[in-house]
Design an enzyme around this catalytic site. Structure first.
Site, mmCIF file in Angstrom:
data_model
loop_
_atom_site.group_PDB
_atom_site.id
_atom_site.type_symbol
_atom_site.label_atom_id
_atom_site.label_comp_id
_atom_site.label_asym_id
_atom_site.label_seq_id
_atom_site.Cartn_x
_atom_site.Cartn_y
_atom_site.Cartn_z
ATOM 1 N N LYS A 53 -7.180 4.130 12.069
ATOM 2 C CA LYS A 53 -6.686 5.358 11.429
ATOM 3 C C LYS A 53 -7.709 6.478 11.592
ATOM 4 O O LYS A 53 -7.376 7.615 11.921
ATOM 5 C CB LYS A 53 -6.384 5.105 9.947
ATOM 6 N N GLN A 97 -6.294 1.775 1.308
ATOM 7 C CA GLN A 97 -5.832 0.674 2.149
ATOM 8 C C GLN A 97 -5.434 -0.521 1.279
ATOM 9 O O GLN A 97 -6.204 -0.974 0.433
ATOM 10 C CB GLN A 97 -6.955 0.276 3.132
ATOM 11 N N ASP A 120 0.575 8.437 2.389
ATOM 12 C CA ASP A 120 1.331 7.197 2.597
ATOM 13 C C ASP A 120 2.716 7.302 1.943
ATOM 14 O O ASP A 120 3.576 6.462 2.178
ATOM 15 C CB ASP A 120 0.590 6.008 1.952
#
Ligand code: NAP
Length: 285
Positions: A53, A97, A120
């Site tokens: 990422k 995460q 997200d």
């Protein structure tokens, strides 16, 4: 034989566009999109995802910060980190995460993220926005699948769509996006009776389970579009999707490979969400 949907090529094209838009935002408004990724513990797979990422963010011209925290981090410590990033004006997107170590409540942590920085799209305000059809960000994997369908001119309108899997991050939002695109949507899960029958009705079949070989050739309608989200690491180290690829490929009109199908789109949509977040926070269009 089905056309293989090339997720890498579509993702590369989109990343070039994101990089060009980023340069524009930098030159016109002096704003460099900033993505922060928080990782707790030392799970090797999670560290690989986070590194990917960060690299992808740097490649399109963003700045990116990785905050690594020890396995025994407490809720208060993690919340303090997220709150610091919420206040940091150079950071436009925050991602924690998952999975988190067991002492940490992921739902509470996600609620701590400023919804405007929730790239997200897991915060309840953003998931609620998807239900209501009003949103700034879409969850990355389902949004990536919709982008793949658009890239291949595959229309959803009026078609039978079957989503196998009902997780909050893939199955449920996927079903909502197909519905929003005017598909007729069925969601299947581990308690579904006659999975085969449901799948055989699908014009567009999305499998997001994580069980290699679950979707066989005789479960697919001739000419269907098959999108395989499943990603399972086999004992030999290779990645496998949910579909029996060769069998299904002989029946379907389009199919996504694993790897190289949905996977590259997920990070691409994260980059896009971060760019959108930077524009919104800076007042740019
Ligand atoms: P998850 O939370 O474990 O959800 C799996 C879903 O599959 C659940 O809804 C479960 O039903 C359903 N299921 C399990 N066994 C089934 C069966 N035999 N028949 C029908 N449904 C069944 O997983 P996830 O996070 O959604 O991820 C799904 C897969 O996609 C995983 O392999 C993951 O690694 C992969 N993934 C890939 C990407 C990417 O970028 N390519 C992104 C995210 C996830 P119940 O709800 O009844 O338990």
């Amino acid at each position: 034989m089905a056309t293989i949907i090339d997720g890498r090529a579509v993702a590369e094209k989109m990343r070039r566009e994101i990089a060009a838009d980023t340069q524009k935002l930098i030159s016109e408004r002096g704003i460099v999109p900033g993505l922060a990724v928080v990782i707790v513990g030392d799970d090797p797979a999670s560290h690989i995802y986070v590194r990917n990422k960060k690299r992808a963010a740097l490649e399109v011209g963003f700045c990116s910060e990785v905050v690594g925290l020890p396995q025994d981090t407490t809720m208060d410590e993690l919340k303090a980190v997220v709150e610091r990033l919420n206040k940091n004006e150079a950071i436009h997107g925050i991602l924690v995460q998952l999975p988190l170590p067991p002492q940490l409540d992921d739902r509470e942590i996600i609620r701590t993220i400023d919804p405007k920085k929730d790239v997200d799209a897991f915060h309840p305000i953003n998931t609620g926005g998807i239900l209501a059809g009003k949103y700034d960000f879409l969850p990355c994997t389902p949004a990536g699948i919709m982008a793949l369908l658009r890239a291949y001119d595959i229309s959803v309108e009026g078609r039978e769509c079957v989503v196998v899997g009902r997780s909050n991050i893939v199955g449920k939002p996927m079903a909502l996006l197909l519905l929003a695109a005017n598909g007729t949507v069925t969601i299947c899960h581990s308690r579904t009776k006659n999975l085969e029958e449901h799948c055989r009705r699908a014009d567009i079949l999305v499998s997001a389970v994580g069980k290699p070989g679950l979707i066989r050739g005789d479960m697919v309608k001739p000419g269907a579009v098959v999108i395989d989200v499943g990603t399972t690491r086999l004992p030999d180290g290779k990645l496998s999707g949910d579909t029996a690829f060769d069998e299904v490929g002989r029946v379907a009109s389009y199919i996504t490979p694993v790897p190289g199908g949905v996977g590259p789109m997920t990070i691409t949509m994260l980059l896009r969400n971060t760019l959108v977040a930077a524009r919104l926070q800076s007042g740019a269009k």
